[in-house]
Enzyme design. Structure first.
Site, mmCIF file in Angstrom:
data_model
loop_
_atom_site.group_PDB
_atom_site.id
_atom_site.type_symbol
_atom_site.label_atom_id
_atom_site.label_comp_id
_atom_site.label_asym_id
_atom_site.label_seq_id
_atom_site.Cartn_x
_atom_site.Cartn_y
_atom_site.Cartn_z
ATOM 1 N N LYS A 114 0.869 -1.187 0.000
ATOM 2 C CA LYS A 114 0.000 0.000 0.000
ATOM 3 C C LYS A 114 0.896 1.224 0.000
ATOM 4 C CE LYS A 114 -4.474 0.877 0.109
ATOM 5 N NZ LYS A 114 -5.553 0.042 -0.440
HETATM 6 P P1 NAD Z 1 -14.142 7.192 -3.319
HETATM 7 O O1 NAD Z 1 -13.313 8.365 -2.969
HETATM 8 O O2 NAD Z 1 -14.494 6.947 -4.760
HETATM 9 O O3 NAD Z 1 -15.550 7.219 -2.531
HETATM 10 C C1 NAD Z 1 -15.669 7.447 -1.166
HETATM 11 C C2 NAD Z 1 -16.986 8.211 -0.964
HETATM 12 O O4 NAD Z 1 -17.248 8.292 0.441
HETATM 13 C C3 NAD Z 1 -16.931 9.642 -1.507
HETATM 14 O O5 NAD Z 1 -18.091 9.885 -2.289
HETATM 15 C C4 NAD Z 1 -16.890 10.496 -0.222
HETATM 16 O O6 NAD Z 1 -17.523 11.756 -0.383
HETATM 17 C C5 NAD Z 1 -17.661 9.617 0.766
HETATM 18 N N1 NAD Z 1 -17.354 9.898 2.152
HETATM 19 C C6 NAD Z 1 -16.189 10.304 2.706
HETATM 20 N N2 NAD Z 1 -16.326 10.440 4.043
HETATM 21 C C7 NAD Z 1 -17.596 10.121 4.335
HETATM 22 C C8 NAD Z 1 -18.348 10.070 5.527
HETATM 23 N N3 NAD Z 1 -17.807 10.382 6.700
HETATM 24 N N4 NAD Z 1 -19.651 9.688 5.465
HETATM 25 C C9 NAD Z 1 -20.222 9.361 4.287
HETATM 26 N N5 NAD Z 1 -19.549 9.399 3.114
HETATM 27 C C10 NAD Z 1 -18.266 9.774 3.139
HETATM 28 O O7 NAD Z 1 -13.380 5.941 -2.693
HETATM 29 P P2 NAD Z 1 -13.602 4.413 -3.033
HETATM 30 O O8 NAD Z 1 -12.609 3.993 -4.044
HETATM 31 O O9 NAD Z 1 -15.055 4.162 -3.255
HETATM 32 O O10 NAD Z 1 -13.133 3.750 -1.639
HETATM 33 C C11 NAD Z 1 -13.962 3.725 -0.515
HETATM 34 C C12 NAD Z 1 -13.411 2.693 0.455
HETATM 35 O O11 NAD Z 1 -13.326 1.422 -0.199
HETATM 36 C C13 NAD Z 1 -12.004 2.958 1.002
HETATM 37 O O12 NAD Z 1 -11.930 2.413 2.288
HETATM 38 C C14 NAD Z 1 -11.110 2.139 0.061
HETATM 39 O O13 NAD Z 1 -9.868 1.817 0.650
HETATM 40 C C15 NAD Z 1 -11.995 0.928 -0.121
HETATM 41 N N6 NAD Z 1 -11.720 0.115 -1.311
HETATM 42 C C16 NAD Z 1 -11.773 0.645 -2.563
HETATM 43 C C17 NAD Z 1 -11.557 -0.181 -3.656
HETATM 44 C C18 NAD Z 1 -11.685 0.329 -5.061
HETATM 45 O O14 NAD Z 1 -11.572 -0.487 -5.999
HETATM 46 N N7 NAD Z 1 -11.948 1.597 -5.282
HETATM 47 C C19 NAD Z 1 -11.233 -1.528 -3.484
HETATM 48 C C20 NAD Z 1 -11.196 -2.045 -2.184
HETATM 49 C C21 NAD Z 1 -11.451 -1.203 -1.107
#
Ligand code: NAD
Length: 424
Positions: A114
């Protein structure tokens, strides 16, 4: 120095301590030998870099970045890079170890890595972000590569960031090397189905859980926290599969409709206005309370530490599908277990993303690209089998799903280490 409850809270929400607590519980249940435990628990490499960048106004700023490679016994390190003001080495370390376990749970040939850079992307221009990305890549260039460590997007990084990393790496190699990162744009070696993959994985494991409870999607109410890549895609695909998405929670508000929200219309509304709030076909509700709505499925897909010992007893879901990494603290695990909430742990629930990243890496190395049907079909096979493995392990060993997933993963990585031996 922190004292009393502040210190306790910081301990509870430190992701590395949460990762260690689950590791210890699983290692003890497995009866892993002490030496192997020491190897598995320590990240194999932690790189800190200080990145000088010329800002648009001519000033020079220095940003701090990390890349942690937790374990590479089963293959190259694999894991995203996040840009955020509150990135810490402990957080990157925890996320790297979760990648090791996640890749082992879905049985793909990667270890865990990471990366993170302490910066505030909304306050930076595109050209500043490009310079920070290229210089960060140059600083860690000896440690990444298709056979060494393959980064991907995470919070505040995206396809464009991956294109810059791929280009910088390729310039140094003197030839185009698409397989150095995944999550790239489709016409630069990206994979079909990658943008939807994590959300699709959440849908598949949730469908498996519904079958276990004899529930039908049409009677399944879902609350989604975070409407970004993971939450947005999961909501869209779940709605398409007949689930009722009754509430979407974002950082600036929450919208509710007891009959199910029209997700494509909500996406359109957010695109036009920049927010989910003010959506005419839903009711605005308190975003703090929305997490505790009665529902069959709660899908936290925003960030770490949203369910803690302070609020876990208020949840009213049957199934908790962890779209985000680390949304539940280790202290809250016991509360969820007492409440008999069926937890689909992050290292299984959101593994669809890294699985299709693996497909992307394979396609780049083959130089032959698959159609979307093939990608989705292979993803489904892996997610269904992994769900069956984890839940079967939990039933057999009488542990919760999270500890079962850790046990399965630790066992697989320990096996690889024992076969390889400790190089001296
Ligand atoms: P992203 O930035 O696309 O989306 C996150 C969303 O959550 C945003 O719309 C943001 O405004 C919202 N947000 C932030 N704080 C918040 C809160 N306190 N309450 C409600 N909403 C809130 O990110 P993502 O890629 O969707 O990742 C989200 C999570 O999933 C992270 O923990 C990331 O590590 C995990 N993840 C992502 C992937 C991937 O393929 N993108 C894969 C595995 C895990």
């Amino acid at each position: 120095m922190l004292v009393g409850t502040a210190a306790l809270h910081e301990n509870e929400t430190n992701p590395w301590l949460s990762a260690e607590a689950r590791f210890d519980a699983a290692a003890t249940r497995l009866g892993l030998d002490d030496g192997i435990c020491k190897v598995l628990r320590s990240p194999s490499r932690e790189i800190t870099v200080h990145i000088p960048v010329v800002l648009d106004d001519g000033r020079i700023e220095v940003f701090t970045g990390y890349r942690v490679q937790h374990n590479i016994a089963r293959g190259p390190a694999k894991g995203g890079i996040r840009y955020a003001p509150d990135v810490t080495l402990d957080e990157v370390r925890a996320l790297a170890s979760w990648m090791t376990w996640k890749c082992a749970v879905v049985n793909i040939p990667f270890g865990g890595g990471k990366g993170g850079v302490i910066c505030d992307p909304p306050l930076m221009s595109q050209s500043e972000l490009e310079r920070i990305t290229r210089r960060y890549t140059a600083e860690i260039i000896d440690f990444i590569g298709p056979e060494r460590d393959v980064p991907a997007p995470d919070m505040n990084t995206n396809e464009q960031t991956m294109a810059w990393i791929m280009d910088t790496y390729s310039m140094h190699q003197r030839h185009t090397t698409t397989a150095v990162v995944t999550g790239k744009p489709l016409n630069l070696g990206g994979s079909r189905g990658r943008p939807e993959a994590t959300g699709r994985g959440c849908l598949i494991v949730t469908q498996q859980a519904l079958r276990r409870f004899g529930l039908d999607p049409s009677n399944t109410r879902v609350v989604v926290q975070g409407f970004g890549n993971v939450g947005g895609m999961a909501a869209k695909l779940m709605a398409r599969a007949g689930f009722k998405i009754i509430c979407v929670i974002e950082y600036d508000g929450a919208v509710y409709n007891k009959n199910g929200l029209d997700i494509p219309a909500l996406m359109e509304h957010r695109k036009e206005t920049g927010s989910i709030t003010g959506f005419p076909e839903g009711e605005a509700i308190d975003r703090e309370q929305a997490l505790f709505l009665e529902c069959e499925v709660l899908l936290p897909a925003a960030k770490e530490n949203v369910i803690t010992s302070a609020n876990a007893d208020r949840l009213r879901c049957k199934i908790l599908c962890e779209g985000a990494n680390g949304p539940v603290t280790h202290v809250a695990d016991a509360i969820l277990q007492d409440k008999k909430i069926f937890v689909i742990p992050d290292i299984l629930a959101n593994a669809g993303g890294v699985t299709v990243s693996y497909f992307e890496w394979v396609q780049d190395r083959q130089g032959y690209f698959w159609n979307e049907q093939l990608v989705n079909g292979r993803l489904e096979e892996i997610m269904v089998n992994s769900f069956r493995d984890v839940v079967g392990y939990a039933d057999k060993h009488e542990v919760n799903n999270r500890i079962a997933a850790y046990m399965l993963a630790l066992d697989r990585v320990a096996f690889a280490i024992k076969l390889r031996g400790i190089y001296a």
